[in-house]
Write a protein that holds these residues in place. Sequence first.
Motif, short mmCIF file in Angstrom:
data_model
loop_
_atom_site.label_atom_id
_atom_site.label_comp_id
_atom_site.label_asym_id
_atom_site.label_seq_id
_atom_site.Cartn_x
_atom_site.Cartn_y
_atom_site.Cartn_z
N VAL A 257 24.21 70.27 -18.06
CA VAL A 257 25.22 69.67 -18.93
C VAL A 257 24.52 68.89 -20.04
N TRP A 258 23.52 68.11 -19.68
CA TRP A 258 22.68 67.44 -20.66
C TRP A 258 21.31 67.18 -20.05
N GLU A 259 20.31 67.01 -20.91
CA GLU A 259 18.96 66.68 -20.49
C GLU A 259 18.49 65.44 -21.24
N PHE A 260 17.83 64.56 -20.51
CA PHE A 260 17.32 63.33 -21.12
C PHE A 260 15.81 63.23 -20.91
N PRO A 261 15.02 63.15 -22.01
CA PRO A 261 15.41 63.43 -23.39
C PRO A 261 15.52 64.93 -23.61
N ASP A 262 15.84 65.34 -24.83
CA ASP A 262 15.90 66.77 -25.09
C ASP A 262 14.47 67.32 -25.26
N ASP A 263 14.37 68.60 -25.55
CA ASP A 263 13.04 69.23 -25.60
C ASP A 263 12.15 68.66 -26.69
N GLU B 149 31.47 66.54 -5.95
CA GLU B 149 31.56 67.92 -5.50
C GLU B 149 31.03 68.91 -6.53
N THR B 150 30.93 68.48 -7.78
CA THR B 150 30.59 69.45 -8.82
C THR B 150 29.44 69.04 -9.72
N ARG B 151 28.94 67.80 -9.60
CA ARG B 151 27.91 67.39 -10.53
C ARG B 151 26.89 66.48 -9.86
N LEU B 152 25.65 66.61 -10.30
CA LEU B 152 24.57 65.71 -9.86
C LEU B 152 23.57 65.61 -10.98
N ILE B 153 22.66 64.63 -10.87
CA ILE B 153 21.56 64.56 -11.82
C ILE B 153 20.25 64.59 -11.04
N ALA B 154 19.22 65.12 -11.68
CA ALA B 154 17.94 65.31 -10.98
C ALA B 154 16.82 65.39 -12.01
N PRO B 155 15.60 64.99 -11.62
CA PRO B 155 14.46 65.17 -12.52
C PRO B 155 14.09 66.64 -12.62
N THR B 156 13.56 67.03 -13.77
CA THR B 156 13.20 68.43 -13.98
C THR B 156 11.75 68.72 -13.69
N GLY B 157 10.92 67.68 -13.51
CA GLY B 157 9.49 67.89 -13.36
C GLY B 157 8.81 68.12 -14.69
N GLU B 158 9.53 68.01 -15.78
CA GLU B 158 9.00 68.23 -17.12
C GLU B 158 9.44 67.10 -18.05
N ASP B 159 9.20 65.88 -17.66
CA ASP B 159 9.47 64.70 -18.49
C ASP B 159 10.95 64.46 -18.72
N GLN B 160 11.83 65.07 -17.95
CA GLN B 160 13.25 64.96 -18.22
C GLN B 160 14.05 64.71 -16.95
N VAL B 161 15.26 64.22 -17.16
CA VAL B 161 16.28 64.17 -16.12
C VAL B 161 17.44 65.02 -16.62
N VAL B 162 18.01 65.85 -15.75
CA VAL B 162 19.06 66.77 -16.16
C VAL B 162 20.33 66.51 -15.34
N ALA B 163 21.48 66.58 -16.02
CA ALA B 163 22.76 66.55 -15.33
C ALA B 163 23.15 68.00 -15.05
N VAL B 164 23.38 68.31 -13.77
CA VAL B 164 23.63 69.68 -13.35
C VAL B 164 25.09 69.83 -12.94
N GLN B 165 25.75 70.82 -13.52
CA GLN B 165 27.11 71.17 -13.13
C GLN B 165 27.03 72.33 -12.14
N LEU B 166 27.55 72.13 -10.93
CA LEU B 166 27.54 73.18 -9.91
C LEU B 166 28.71 74.12 -10.17
N LEU B 167 28.39 75.38 -10.42
CA LEU B 167 29.41 76.33 -10.84
C LEU B 167 30.23 76.88 -9.69
N ASP B 168 29.55 77.33 -8.62
CA ASP B 168 30.27 77.90 -7.49
C ASP B 168 29.68 77.44 -6.16
N GLY B 169 28.98 76.33 -6.20
CA GLY B 169 28.34 75.82 -4.99
C GLY B 169 26.94 76.37 -4.79
N ASN B 170 26.61 77.49 -5.43
CA ASN B 170 25.30 78.11 -5.25
C ASN B 170 24.48 78.17 -6.53
N LEU B 171 25.10 77.89 -7.67
CA LEU B 171 24.40 77.93 -8.94
C LEU B 171 24.75 76.69 -9.75
#
Length: 426
Positions: free
Chosen positions: A104-110, A78-100
């Motif tokens: 949480v972390w990016e693999f790898p970092d910048d 209900e609150t978290r998913l992971i997705a590719p960023t389109g920029e060589d990374q995969v990001v874990a996303v925390q959903l704050l209020d369902g709309n934003l």
Amino acid sequence: MFHVKQSDRQAGRVAAWTSAVSSLAKPSLFHVKQLRRLRRRGTALLVLMAAIPLIAACDVADQPDGWAAPTLDPVEPETRLIAPTGEDQVVAVQLLDGNLGSAVWEFPDDDGNFPGLDGEIEPVAFYADPVWVEATDEWLLAGYSDGALYAVRRDGESARLVFDSEDRLVADLVVDGTRVYVADTGYRVYAVDIEQPGEPIWTWDGGSDLQIWGGPALVDTERGRLLIAAGLDGRISAINVDGELAGRSAWQIEIESGIAGSIGATDGLVFVGGLDRTLYGLDAATGAQIWATEASHWLWGTPLIRDGVIYTTDLRGNVYAIDALTGARKWLQPFPVGDRIRAQPLYVEHESGQGGILVIVARGGMIHQLNATDGSPLRQFRLEGAKDLMANAILRDDRILVGDEDGVLYAVLLGANQAVRLYPQN
């Protein structure tokens, strides 16, 4: 610990993707039998070469930056998913209020680093969907260019290198407990134990100069469990996964053209779509053809099997519903989307409990909702601003989550022509 590979393994996106795609077009890479099959079908090699950009849904100047799908966190769906960023990374996303959402972390970092890994890493892109392993509470991520399989802790605290392939990784992973099956572009399949990283349990070598792009399928048969894999040379191979025969072929057949999409399977049958415009239904135990049905164009996407029906798409943008047992068409005619489709169809249960809704995501940004029973259109919506929708969509509550090539994640409301941008925030 991870060690940086040679520079030739760290090619940029354009060079890497061009190499993968052009391997189909080079006559020297075709087996003599493949050339003969092309001639028998009256297909000139130059025609295939000219059509290569369509297979990849891109050209050299517009190569995809990966098409890994967003994936809900199974522990916190209900609150978290992971997705590719389109920029060589995969990001874990925390959903704050369902709309934003926030990262949480990016693999790898910048800087190309991540805790637990030694040295800069360059996956370049992610094509295989992320897979969560319950036993170790880790995400498996397959780097395209570096050919490496990483296990990243769900909390993002650290990562480790599980396996290092000799070639690039495009195909989806198949996970069975703590074992993962990895198919690479060198036409090899590996069985890897993620609790004992390093050398594979076994390796199957298809002995081809072409590649495997589509994900294999693990099936139970009367001959034991088999992993079905297919490649751009048109071969479909069943590999024993257990016992003394593990890593050896159980059966192998060949169709008239290459296979770029993933394998579908259910109830002892496997389904394979080819660049010969044909979907095949095969006996999983023997490879015997049960039926075959033709589409209007090449089949590349992953078929969806639901309640005995196969939903699949072709590169002309037609959507089909096919009886899994007989190969007969379930709709009077295919539904024409009018755009290229790479994403797998998504099935959503209807609120009434009768039938379902089939969601089709076209590359150009149109999202279609169809009556799954007869293929009639229910709703369509253009996702304005999205760039190249090639990844599979997922369902969260009453919203369809869609990621574009730039790594922008959108939520499209099922019952209305409305969408919000979840991540990154504007």
